[in-house]
Design a protein around this motif. Structure first.
Motif, PDB file in Angstrom:
ATOM      1  N   SER A 194     -22.139  13.081 -14.608  1.00 15.73           N
ATOM      2  CA  SER A 194     -21.746  11.721 -15.005  1.00 15.73           C
ATOM      3  C   SER A 194     -20.541  11.242 -14.188  1.00 15.73           C
ATOM      4  CB  SER A 194     -21.423  11.677 -16.502  1.00 15.73           C
ATOM      5  OG  SER A 194     -20.356  12.561 -16.814  1.00 15.73           O
ATOM      6  N   HIS A 195     -19.562  12.127 -13.995  1.00 16.29           N
ATOM      7  CA  HIS A 195     -18.384  11.742 -13.212  1.00 16.29           C
ATOM      8  C   HIS A 195     -18.773  11.496 -11.756  1.00 16.29           C
ATOM      9  CE1 HIS A 195     -14.239  11.491 -11.913  1.00 16.29           C
ATOM     10  NE2 HIS A 195     -14.471  12.407 -10.983  1.00 16.29           N
ATOM     11  N   THR A 196     -19.659  12.329 -11.228  1.00 20.32           N
ATOM     12  CA  THR A 196     -20.114  12.153  -9.849  1.00 20.32           C
ATOM     13  C   THR A 196     -20.822  10.813  -9.678  1.00 20.32           C
ATOM     14  OG1 THR A 196     -20.344  14.547  -9.584  1.00 20.32           O
ATOM     15  CG2 THR A 196     -21.499  13.166  -7.996  1.00 20.32           C
ATOM     16  N   ALA A 197     -21.627  10.451 -10.659  1.00 17.03           N
ATOM     17  CA  ALA A 197     -22.332   9.164 -10.607  1.00 17.03           C
ATOM     18  C   ALA A 197     -21.335   8.004 -10.629  1.00 17.03           C
ATOM     19  CB  ALA A 197     -23.301   9.052 -11.779  1.00 17.03           C
ATOM     20  N   GLU A 198     -20.307   8.112 -11.465  1.00 15.40           N
ATOM     21  CA  GLU A 198     -19.275   7.074 -11.518  1.00 15.40           C
ATOM     22  C   GLU A 198     -18.547   6.969 -10.181  1.00 15.40           C
ATOM     23  OE1 GLU A 198     -16.612   7.832 -14.700  1.00 15.40           O
ATOM     24  OE2 GLU A 198     -18.158   7.759 -16.261  1.00 15.40           O
ATOM     25  N   LEU A 199     -18.299   8.116  -9.574  1.00 16.53           N
ATOM     26  CA  LEU A 199     -17.576   8.156  -8.305  1.00 16.53           C
ATOM     27  C   LEU A 199     -18.406   7.502  -7.196  1.00 16.53           C
ATOM     28  CD1 LEU A 199     -14.784   9.171  -7.603  1.00 16.53           C
ATOM     29  CD2 LEU A 199     -15.783  11.374  -6.959  1.00 16.53           C
ATOM     30  N   ILE A 200     -19.700   7.733  -7.217  1.00 11.33           N
ATOM     31  CA  ILE A 200     -20.581   7.105  -6.228  1.00 11.33           C
ATOM     32  C   ILE A 200     -20.504   5.585  -6.344  1.00 11.33           C
ATOM     33  CG2 ILE A 200     -23.014   6.722  -5.615  1.00 11.33           C
ATOM     34  CD1 ILE A 200     -23.498   9.691  -6.290  1.00 11.33           C
ATOM     35  N   GLY A 201     -20.548   5.093  -7.579  1.00 11.11           N
ATOM     36  CA  GLY A 201     -20.440   3.651  -7.790  1.00 11.11           C
ATOM     37  C   GLY A 201     -19.115   3.099  -7.304  1.00 11.11           C
ATOM     38  N   LEU A 202     -18.041   3.809  -7.586  1.00  7.98           N
ATOM     39  CA  LEU A 202     -16.713   3.388  -7.155  1.00  7.98           C
ATOM     40  C   LEU A 202     -16.609   3.360  -5.638  1.00  7.98           C
ATOM     41  CD1 LEU A 202     -13.651   2.855  -7.825  1.00  7.98           C
ATOM     42  CD2 LEU A 202     -13.349   5.332  -7.687  1.00  7.98           C
ATOM     43  N   MET A 203     -17.118   4.408  -4.994  1.00  5.64           N
ATOM     44  CA  MET A 203     -17.040   4.491  -3.534  1.00  5.64           C
ATOM     45  C   MET A 203     -17.824   3.363  -2.869  1.00  5.64           C
ATOM     46  SD  MET A 203     -17.312   8.625  -2.974  1.00  5.64           S
ATOM     47  CE  MET A 203     -17.204   8.513  -1.166  1.00  5.64           C
ATOM     48  N   LYS A 204     -18.976   3.038  -3.434  1.00  2.21           N
ATOM     49  CA  LYS A 204     -19.782   1.943  -2.879  1.00  2.21           C
ATOM     50  C   LYS A 204     -19.085   0.601  -3.079  1.00  2.21           C
ATOM     51  CE  LYS A 204     -24.385   4.041  -3.240  1.00  2.21           C
ATOM     52  NZ  LYS A 204     -25.707   3.993  -3.913  1.00  2.21           N
ATOM     53  N   THR A 205     -18.502   0.410  -4.249  1.00  2.00           N
ATOM     54  CA  THR A 205     -17.822  -0.854  -4.549  1.00  2.00           C
ATOM     55  C   THR A 205     -16.609  -1.069  -3.645  1.00  2.00           C
ATOM     56  OG1 THR A 205     -18.525  -0.748  -6.862  1.00  2.00           O
ATOM     57  CG2 THR A 205     -16.659  -2.182  -6.341  1.00  2.00           C
ATOM     58  N   ARG A 206     -15.871   0.004  -3.408  1.00  2.00           N
ATOM     59  CA  ARG A 206     -14.619  -0.106  -2.644  1.00  2.00           C
ATOM     60  C   ARG A 206     -14.778   0.296  -1.178  1.00  2.00           C
ATOM     61  NH1 ARG A 206      -9.821   2.500  -6.205  1.00  2.00           N
ATOM     62  NH2 ARG A 206      -8.778   2.099  -4.205  1.00  2.00           N
ATOM     63  N   ASN A 207     -16.016   0.565  -0.787  1.00  2.00           N
ATOM     64  CA  ASN A 207     -16.303   0.947   0.609  1.00  2.00           C
ATOM     65  C   ASN A 207     -15.466   2.148   1.061  1.00  2.00           C
ATOM     66  OD1 ASN A 207     -18.244  -1.087   1.172  1.00  2.00           O
ATOM     67  ND2 ASN A 207     -16.586  -2.581   1.390  1.00  2.00           N
ATOM     68  N   ILE A 208     -15.403   3.162   0.213  1.00  2.00           N
ATOM     69  CA  ILE A 208     -14.684   4.394   0.545  1.00  2.00           C
ATOM     70  C   ILE A 208     -15.576   5.252   1.434  1.00  2.00           C
ATOM     71  CG2 ILE A 208     -13.563   6.461  -0.353  1.00  2.00           C
ATOM     72  CD1 ILE A 208     -12.151   3.851  -1.087  1.00  2.00           C
ATOM     73  N   SER A 209     -15.105   5.540   2.627  1.00  2.00           N
ATOM     74  CA  SER A 209     -15.956   6.242   3.596  1.00  2.00           C
ATOM     75  C   SER A 209     -15.398   7.602   4.012  1.00  2.00           C
ATOM     76  CB  SER A 209     -16.125   5.377   4.852  1.00  2.00           C
ATOM     77  OG  SER A 209     -14.866   5.094   5.444  1.00  2.00           O
ATOM     78  N   LEU A 210     -14.428   8.109   3.250  1.00  2.00           N
ATOM     79  CA  LEU A 210     -13.790   9.377   3.622  1.00  2.00           C
ATOM     80  C   LEU A 210     -13.667  10.281   2.399  1.00  2.00           C
ATOM     81  CD1 LEU A 210     -12.379  10.899   5.973  1.00  2.00           C
ATOM     82  CD2 LEU A 210     -10.225   9.837   5.218  1.00  2.00           C
ATOM     83  N   ILE A 211     -14.193  11.487   2.523  1.00  2.00           N
ATOM     84  CA  ILE A 211     -14.084  12.506   1.481  1.00  2.00           C
ATOM     85  C   ILE A 211     -13.299  13.678   2.058  1.00  2.00           C
ATOM     86  CG2 ILE A 211     -15.347  14.106  -0.016  1.00  2.00           C
ATOM     87  CD1 ILE A 211     -17.743  12.142   0.200  1.00  2.00           C
ATOM     88  N   LEU A 212     -12.194  14.026   1.414  1.00  5.97           N
ATOM     89  CA  LEU A 212     -11.331  15.105   1.891  1.00  5.97           C
ATOM     90  C   LEU A 212     -11.419  16.296   0.941  1.00  5.97           C
ATOM     91  CD1 LEU A 212      -8.196  12.991   2.907  1.00  5.97           C
ATOM     92  CD2 LEU A 212     -10.088  13.755   4.356  1.00  5.97           C
ATOM     93  N   THR A 213     -11.778  17.442   1.478  1.00  6.52           N
ATOM     94  CA  THR A 213     -11.901  18.647   0.662  1.00  6.52           C
ATOM     95  C   THR A 213     -11.242  19.803   1.391  1.00  6.52           C
ATOM     96  OG1 THR A 213     -13.472  20.045  -0.548  1.00  6.52           O
ATOM     97  CG2 THR A 213     -14.190  19.179   1.587  1.00  6.52           C
ATOM     98  N   MET A 214     -11.394  21.009   0.855  1.00  6.75           N
ATOM     99  CA  MET A 214     -10.767  22.190   1.446  1.00  6.75           C
ATOM    100  C   MET A 214     -11.717  23.377   1.373  1.00  6.75           C
ATOM    101  SD  MET A 214      -6.855  21.611   0.164  1.00  6.75           S
ATOM    102  CE  MET A 214      -5.975  20.147   0.752  1.00  6.75           C
ATOM    103  N   LYS A 227     -23.931  11.874   1.165  1.00 11.31           N
ATOM    104  CA  LYS A 227     -25.317  11.427   1.366  1.00 11.31           C
ATOM    105  C   LYS A 227     -25.597  10.137   0.606  1.00 11.31           C
ATOM    106  CE  LYS A 227     -30.080  13.138   1.148  1.00 11.31           C
ATOM    107  NZ  LYS A 227     -30.958  14.293   0.767  1.00 11.31           N
ATOM    108  N   ALA A 228     -25.011  10.029  -0.589  1.00 12.18           N
ATOM    109  CA  ALA A 228     -25.270   8.856  -1.434  1.00 12.18           C
ATOM    110  C   ALA A 228     -24.498   7.628  -0.988  1.00 12.18           C
ATOM    111  CB  ALA A 228     -24.931   9.188  -2.886  1.00 12.18           C
ATOM    112  N   THR A 229     -23.386   7.821  -0.286  1.00 14.70           N
ATOM    113  CA  THR A 229     -22.501   6.695   0.040  1.00 14.70           C
ATOM    114  C   THR A 229     -22.335   6.435   1.534  1.00 14.70           C
ATOM    115  OG1 THR A 229     -20.536   8.115   0.054  1.00 14.70           O
ATOM    116  CG2 THR A 229     -21.169   7.125  -2.061  1.00 14.70           C
ATOM    117  N   GLY A 230     -22.783   7.387   2.356  1.00 15.38           N
ATOM    118  CA  GLY A 230     -22.572   7.247   3.791  1.00 15.38           C
ATOM    119  C   GLY A 230     -21.178   7.646   4.236  1.00 15.38           C
TER     120      GLY A 230
END
Length: 266
Positions: A194-214, A227-230
């Motif tokens: 559910s949180h991942t789905a919300e995050l996908i929606g947020l990223m699409k709305t705000r055009n977030i194109s960078l994911i930083l992990t470790m 994959k879901a947001t580009g």
């Protein structure tokens, strides 16, 4: 510690760069290392709360117990960010003293270098002039690199990003990046559908194109978000040895800056 101590010190790292620093097994072999130490250095702010106290206490080494001359909490040299006004376990893995991932801002690294030089001089007075010279040279080099990194990152200032864990506040603060949220719904809590789905929606709305992990985080969720947001996924090096290119503290930051700029086409 190696940078400041040079040939006058022997340094053992009790956690490895590719490990999650929150979760290190307090093995008997590590207790033996602490037993023989003259100085125990921790990041502090409860980053190592689950294992470092077990090693220090289990070592029965009076030199490095909390409050002894040979115990050093490096967080005492910096000004922490995100100090909570109310600590509740319902909010996940919250650190009462503030966010402990402060070494991702090399300006804090320079403060720790000075603190280490002072502590080593206290423990080894004949080497004080050596520690002062080495630390001053390294700090000058680090400050020059900070100016270089900030200049290189200027084109991506204001870029929004999603991180896996809430551990990039100092890094983002240095370079003017803007956090849009974390893959973990709360610090230390695994991602949920559910949180991942919300995050996908947020990223699409705000055009977030960078994911930083470790490296110590699972990659499946980051890749599915991309994959879901580009968006592009960048695996950062929080410390030396986290990735092969991160052969030292400065090399780790060089790698992080280059990786983000490459991902953003800069």
């Amino acid at each position: 510690a190696r940078q400041v101590g040079g040939d006058r010190v022997t340094v053992d790292c009790l956690s490895r760069g590719f490990q999650d620093p929150h979760f290190v097994e307090a093995k008997p072999s590590l207790i033996l290392k602490v037993r023989d130490a003259d100085l125990f250095v921790q990041t502090g702010l409860e980053l190592e709360i689950g294992w470092a106290p077990l090693l220090v206490q289990g070592s029965r080494n009076a030199r490095v117990q909390v409050g002894a001359k040979g115990f050093l909490d490096a967080s005492t040299f910096i000004t922490p960010l995100e100090v909570p006004s109310n600590v509740s376990r319902s909010e996940g893995d919250v650190h009462p003293g503030g966010n402990p991932h402060y070494l991702l801002d090399p300006r804090n690294g320079a403060l720790v270098v000075k603190g280490l030089a002072d502590k080593l001089s206290e423990l080894d007075p004949p080497g004080a002039s050596v520690y002062a010279k080495i630390s001053a040279d390294y700090t000058a080099r680090l400050n020059a690199k900070i100016a270089e990194w900030q200049k290189k990152m200027e084109p991506v200032k204001g870029t929004g990003f999603v991180s896996y864990h809430k551990n990039l506040v100092y890094f983002a603060n240095l370079f003017g990046l803007v956090s849009a949220g974390e893959i973990e719904p709360k610090p230390g809590i695994p991602p949920s559908p559910s949180h991942t789905a919300e995050l996908i929606g947020l990223m699409k709305t705000r055009n977030i194109s960078l994911i930083l992990t470790m490296p110590h985080f699972e990659s499946r969720t980051s890749e599915s978000l991309a994959k879901a947001t580009g968006a592009r996924v960048v695996v950062l090096a929080p410390v030396p040895d986290a990735v092969p290119e991160a052969t030292g503290y400065i090399a780790a930051m060089d790698y992080n800056v280059a990786a983000i700029l490459k991902a953003m086409g800069k």
